[in-house]
Design an enzyme around this catalytic site. Sequence first.
Site, PDB file in Angstrom:
ATOM      1  N   VAL A  47      35.693  40.486  28.471  1.00 15.01           N
ATOM      2  CA  VAL A  47      36.418  39.259  28.825  1.00 15.01           C
ATOM      3  C   VAL A  47      35.529  38.038  28.628  1.00 15.01           C
ATOM      4  CG1 VAL A  47      37.560  37.985  30.674  1.00 15.01           C
ATOM      5  CG2 VAL A  47      37.947  40.437  30.429  1.00 15.01           C
TER       6      VAL A  47
ATOM      7  N   LYS B 192      45.327  49.275  43.710  1.00 17.78           N
ATOM      8  CA  LYS B 192      44.052  49.434  43.018  1.00 17.78           C
ATOM      9  C   LYS B 192      43.532  50.835  43.276  1.00 17.78           C
ATOM     10  CE  LYS B 192      41.135  46.929  40.498  1.00 17.78           C
ATOM     11  NZ  LYS B 192      41.509  46.005  39.423  1.00 17.78           N
TER      12      LYS B 192
ATOM     13  N   GLY C  30      28.154  36.260  32.129  1.00 19.50           N
ATOM     14  CA  GLY C  30      28.681  37.594  31.869  1.00 19.50           C
ATOM     15  C   GLY C  30      29.399  37.640  30.540  1.00 19.50           C
TER      16      GLY C  30
END
Length: 358
Positions: free
Chosen positions: A191, A90, A187
């Site tokens: 996505v 990452k 949210g």
Amino acid sequence: MASRAPEQGNMAVWGSREFDNHEQVCFFSDEATGLRAIVAIHSTALGPAAGGTRFKLYANDSEAVDDALRLSRAMSYKSALAGLPVGGGKAVIIGDPARLKTRALLHAFGRYVDRIGRHFATGEDVGISVADIETMNEVTPFVAGTSAGAGDPSVHTATGVMHGLRAVLERRFGKSDFTGMKIAVQGLGAVGWGVAQRVHDAGAQLVVADVREEVVARAVDRLGAISVPTARIHASDVDIYVPCALGGVVTERTAGEIRAGAVAGAANNQLATAAAGLALAERGILFAPDYVINAGGVISGLEACSAMPGRSLAQFAPLDESLAAIHDRLIEIFDRADREKRTPEATAEQMARELIGR
């Protein structure tokens, strides 16, 4: 007099609670563009590391290091449990993308990625768009999620979440479809909106929350959703709670307030603590480990790994097949968790560590 080597406990990386014998951690800076970045490679036991780049303003440098270490470890688990021949890494770029992000900075970061590209490939994440990845692609082949490749990884992440939600439906509710189910999506980013759209189309009733009022209004108008405050969506009277925003939303306190029969969403690190996961299990709430159900993005980004020496896309299963396998892997995790009388997240971590030899 020879100088004494620093003790590991005093090192920002080795002293981090998130350090897990990571193989490599790189710190990059470019004075001309203001770039400060960290690349953490947790494991390359199964192949070169893959993981997105997060562009974010952190409270301090230690928080950025912890985030890179924690997320790269999750990427190792995610790739292993998705059956991918890649490892976990990452990257984080420190700073406010609205103020710092420039073409020159993205090129500078891309050149650093190119230096370690035999071992690491990156893609889109918080603060980094598909357009940003394409800008980086001008100086390095070791990126994924371009329009010339698999495209926006959020599409594939949402598809993978749907496969995972079907596994949850089967295990927790004994159902094979979403008709009449109540789903709370927290949210509505790329996505989250994709998941909301898909479950709506599959016949579910939606409850939604997002900090952006205009996005919530669009969900109410287009998807017939019910709007609730972001601070209380976890306590909605629904069947499945689907966190798709920030991590850490399931704490020991909120676990006691959740009314859903299952928690299964795309957000990373949904459980604030291991105790929060135990609290869910004690209340009979099924948890789908986030790095299993949200693996669609890394699965779709394998064109970046194909740029590495000796690698090709022919080594990887077809995208649709790999995304559908998220369902099967979750069922396997739920089965083993039942047998071993452990939580799904503890079982998933054990399975992943077995795969990468940790």
